[in-house]
Design an enzyme around this catalytic site. Sequence first.
Site, short mmCIF file in Angstrom:
data_model
loop_
_atom_site.label_atom_id
_atom_site.label_comp_id
_atom_site.label_asym_id
_atom_site.label_seq_id
_atom_site.Cartn_x
_atom_site.Cartn_y
_atom_site.Cartn_z
N HIS A 192 31.74 68.91 54.99
CA HIS A 192 31.40 69.39 53.64
C HIS A 192 31.51 70.91 53.52
O HIS A 192 31.83 71.42 52.44
CB HIS A 192 30.01 68.90 53.23
CG HIS A 192 29.94 67.39 53.07
ND1 HIS A 192 28.79 66.66 53.17
CD2 HIS A 192 30.93 66.49 52.81
CE1 HIS A 192 29.06 65.36 52.98
NE2 HIS A 192 30.35 65.24 52.76
N SER A 214 30.41 63.57 49.55
CA SER A 214 31.59 64.34 49.14
C SER A 214 31.86 64.29 47.62
O SER A 214 32.20 65.32 47.03
CB SER A 214 32.81 63.92 49.95
OG SER A 214 32.96 62.52 49.97
N ASP A 243 38.28 60.13 54.58
CA ASP A 243 37.09 60.14 55.46
C ASP A 243 36.70 58.71 55.83
O ASP A 243 35.68 58.19 55.38
CB ASP A 243 35.95 60.85 54.67
CG ASP A 243 34.69 60.98 55.49
OD1 ASP A 243 34.76 60.92 56.73
OD2 ASP A 243 33.61 61.15 54.86
C1 LIG Z 1 32.28 58.07 56.18
S1 LIG Z 1 31.92 57.21 54.74
C2 LIG Z 1 32.33 58.32 53.45
C3 LIG Z 1 31.42 59.48 53.29
C4 LIG Z 1 31.79 60.41 52.16
N1 LIG Z 1 33.21 60.76 52.19
C5 LIG Z 1 31.00 61.69 52.22
O1 LIG Z 1 31.45 62.67 52.83
O2 LIG Z 1 29.89 61.73 51.66
C6 LIG Z 1 33.23 56.05 54.63
C7 LIG Z 1 33.16 55.16 53.40
O3 LIG Z 1 34.40 54.45 53.30
C8 LIG Z 1 34.15 53.17 52.76
N2 LIG Z 1 35.35 52.36 53.12
C9 LIG Z 1 35.63 51.72 54.28
N3 LIG Z 1 36.86 51.20 54.26
C10 LIG Z 1 37.40 51.54 53.05
C11 LIG Z 1 38.67 51.34 52.44
N4 LIG Z 1 39.66 50.67 53.08
N5 LIG Z 1 38.88 51.83 51.20
C12 LIG Z 1 37.89 52.52 50.54
N6 LIG Z 1 36.67 52.75 51.08
C13 LIG Z 1 36.42 52.28 52.32
C14 LIG Z 1 32.85 52.75 53.41
O4 LIG Z 1 32.21 51.75 52.65
C15 LIG Z 1 32.09 54.09 53.43
O5 LIG Z 1 31.28 54.21 52.28
#
Ligand SMILES: C[S@@+](CC[C@H](N)C(=O)[O-])C[C@H]1O[C@@H](n2cnc3c(N)ncnc32)[C@H](O)[C@@H]1O
Length: 272
Positions: free
Chosen positions: A18, A91, A155
């Site tokens: 972040h 994010s 991410d």
């Molecule tokens: C590491 S977290 C994201 C955190 C966020 N980017 C942040 O920095 O606050 C990963 C997220 O990706 C979602 N996810 C997993 N596979 C996915 C996919 N194929 N497409 C979209 N979202 C997905 C999960 O449910 C999870 O909420």
Amino acid sequence: MNYRHAFHAGNFGDCVKHTVLVWLIRALQRKPAPIFVLDTHAGGGRYDLERGPAARTGEWQKGIARLLDHPPPALGDYVGVVQQVGLYPGSPMIVRALLRPDDRLACCELHPEDAAELRQSFPRDRQVAVHHRDAWEALGALLPPKERRGLVLIDPPFEDKQEFAELAKGLAVGHAHFGNGVFAAWYPIKQRAPVRQFLSDVRDSGIRDVVTVELCLREPVDAARLNGCGLLVINPPYRFEQEVVPILDALLARLGDREPGEYASISRIADE
Ligand SMILES: C[S@@+](CC[C@H](N)C(=O)[O-])C[C@H]1O[C@@H](n2cnc3c(N)ncnc32)[C@H](O)[C@@H]1O
């Protein structure tokens, strides 16, 4: 899909991701033309660190909790955004806090509960689109944006080992659609070998102008621990490599416990 970011919100991995995210958006906004941000794995949006999953793991105590008190100047912008949002911002909330009136954000989230929460965070917000859809498919479908400038944050949850290969493939697809876009992809450093393979795959894809920033809290030997993390950045904005140094140094000074093997680094993976 077992991963829920609520358990990890505000941990040191979030702090690294972040802080760099805030820097990248500010850098893109040095020019007045509008930007588009695609957050491919957006999560739930904002997190209560005092209750629920984040309180159970307490990971944030070794992350954002260590930065809030008299943050060093290099981290002031990021900490200011966190304090402005209140609950720990994921994010999408961080990006939203920084958007100018003509900038846009599109978020993708596959988990139905997180996608629903995210939607509720942006009621009738004409600058934000929330998609309950697959990130890898969205990289082809939503790029390039009409603004022709912007940032793609990737991410993934890294629930299984294939995700490094999937990430390298996703970057190639996204870059093929949006060659001048800035891409930032987060990756875990548990052990060195999978990271080495990932970076070699990106290099072999022929993508130019690639830099990595990494923060490791200890020698990455124990595969069961998140020993460090990195962000791979394609098309880094002007002065990225210089201006991110004090940010990484400040993060290491606050988040590191002086364990053997800790480091912060910026490396160029592919030339312009
Ligand atoms: C590491 S977290 C994201 C955190 C966020 N980017 C942040 O920095 O606050 C990963 C997220 O990706 C979602 N996810 C997993 N596979 C996915 C996919 N194929 N497409 C979209 N979202 C997905 C999960 O449910 C999870 O909420």
